[in-house]
Design a protein around this motif. Structure first.
Motif, mmCIF file in Angstrom:
data_model
loop_
_atom_site.group_PDB
_atom_site.id
_atom_site.type_symbol
_atom_site.label_atom_id
_atom_site.label_comp_id
_atom_site.label_asym_id
_atom_site.label_seq_id
_atom_site.Cartn_x
_atom_site.Cartn_y
_atom_site.Cartn_z
ATOM 1 N N ARG A 124 -7.495 -61.202 68.378
ATOM 2 C CA ARG A 124 -7.310 -62.459 67.659
ATOM 3 C C ARG A 124 -8.530 -63.327 67.943
ATOM 4 O O ARG A 124 -9.107 -63.267 69.028
ATOM 5 N N ARG A 170 -10.972 -62.689 57.390
ATOM 6 C CA ARG A 170 -11.491 -61.355 57.711
ATOM 7 C C ARG A 170 -10.715 -60.275 56.960
ATOM 8 O O ARG A 170 -11.312 -59.340 56.407
ATOM 9 N N ALA A 171 -9.413 -60.413 56.941
ATOM 10 C CA ALA A 171 -8.584 -59.421 56.243
ATOM 11 C C ALA A 171 -8.856 -59.442 54.739
ATOM 12 O O ALA A 171 -8.931 -58.379 54.097
ATOM 13 N N ARG A 172 -9.006 -60.618 54.165
ATOM 14 C CA ARG A 172 -9.269 -60.723 52.720
ATOM 15 C C ARG A 172 -10.635 -60.143 52.377
ATOM 16 O O ARG A 172 -10.781 -59.451 51.352
ATOM 17 N N ASN A 217 -7.073 -55.274 66.734
ATOM 18 C CA ASN A 217 -8.180 -56.225 66.610
ATOM 19 C C ASN A 217 -7.844 -57.480 67.405
ATOM 20 O O ASN A 217 -6.730 -57.975 67.356
ATOM 21 N N ARG A 225 -3.658 -68.992 51.885
ATOM 22 C CA ARG A 225 -4.182 -68.975 53.257
ATOM 23 C C ARG A 225 -4.010 -70.341 53.917
ATOM 24 O O ARG A 225 -3.516 -70.441 55.036
ATOM 25 N N SER A 276 -8.556 -65.023 60.884
ATOM 26 C CA SER A 276 -7.904 -63.712 60.746
ATOM 27 C C SER A 276 -7.657 -63.363 59.282
ATOM 28 O O SER A 276 -7.939 -62.238 58.842
ATOM 29 N N LEU A 277 -7.138 -64.322 58.530
ATOM 30 C CA LEU A 277 -6.849 -64.050 57.122
ATOM 31 C C LEU A 277 -8.125 -63.897 56.304
ATOM 32 O O LEU A 277 -8.182 -63.053 55.399
ATOM 33 N N ALA A 291 -12.180 -57.760 53.928
ATOM 34 C CA ALA A 291 -12.028 -56.306 53.994
ATOM 35 C C ALA A 291 -11.302 -55.783 52.760
ATOM 36 O O ALA A 291 -11.682 -54.759 52.178
ATOM 37 N N GLU A 292 -10.269 -56.499 52.335
ATOM 38 C CA GLU A 292 -9.510 -56.101 51.153
ATOM 39 C C GLU A 292 -10.387 -56.112 49.905
ATOM 40 O O GLU A 292 -10.335 -55.181 49.102
#
Length: 132
Positions: A23, A123-125, A21, A92, A120-121, A127-128
């Motif tokens: 950045r 987006r990841a959270r 992905n 975060r 980035s964080l 998704a999680e």
């Protein structure tokens, strides 16, 4: 060695990995020479990531609320989710400041790195939260 790896790829013996992905800073790379436009691009990505995170959190809250209703609020799923999210937000923010502090660059570049990290964080959270 390169020829060997390429031969394996052609034969299909080695899985081809997808591109990582991008950045957020790379997503705004078209503005590499225009600091104002780059900052605007990152701000727009940050806003979109925050919106996606809010939507994912709300979906997770709805699921937790339903779990609480089904269990007679035995496990306090919604309250636990809200506590976890508040803790995650503190993590975060601290983690992104930490990453920015490792770079000996200008304040404006450091702020861009912090934004990149937060996007980035987030987006990841998001998704999680949607996965679980």
């Amino acid at each position: 060695m390169l020829i060997f790896v390429m031969a394996l790829l052609v034969q299909g013996d080695v899985p081809v990995l997808g591109a990582p992905n991008a950045r957020p800073a790379f997503e705004c790379a078209e503005h590499v020479t225009d600091a104002r436009a780059r900052r605007s691009c990152l701000s727009a990505l940050a806003s979109a990531a925050a919106d996606d995170l809010r939507a994912a959190h709300e979906a997770a809250r709805q699921e937790a609320r339903e779990s609480d209703l089904d269990s007679g609020n035995l496990f306090n799923a919604e309250a636990s989710l809200d506590q976890a999210q508040a803790s995650w937000t503190r993590y975060r923010d601290a983690e992104c400041v930490r990453r920015g502090s490792l770079m000996f660059i200008s304040d404006s570049s450091r702020e861009e790195m912090i934004l990149d990290c937060q996007i980035s964080l987030d987006r990841a959270r998001a998704a999680e939260l949607l996965e679980h």
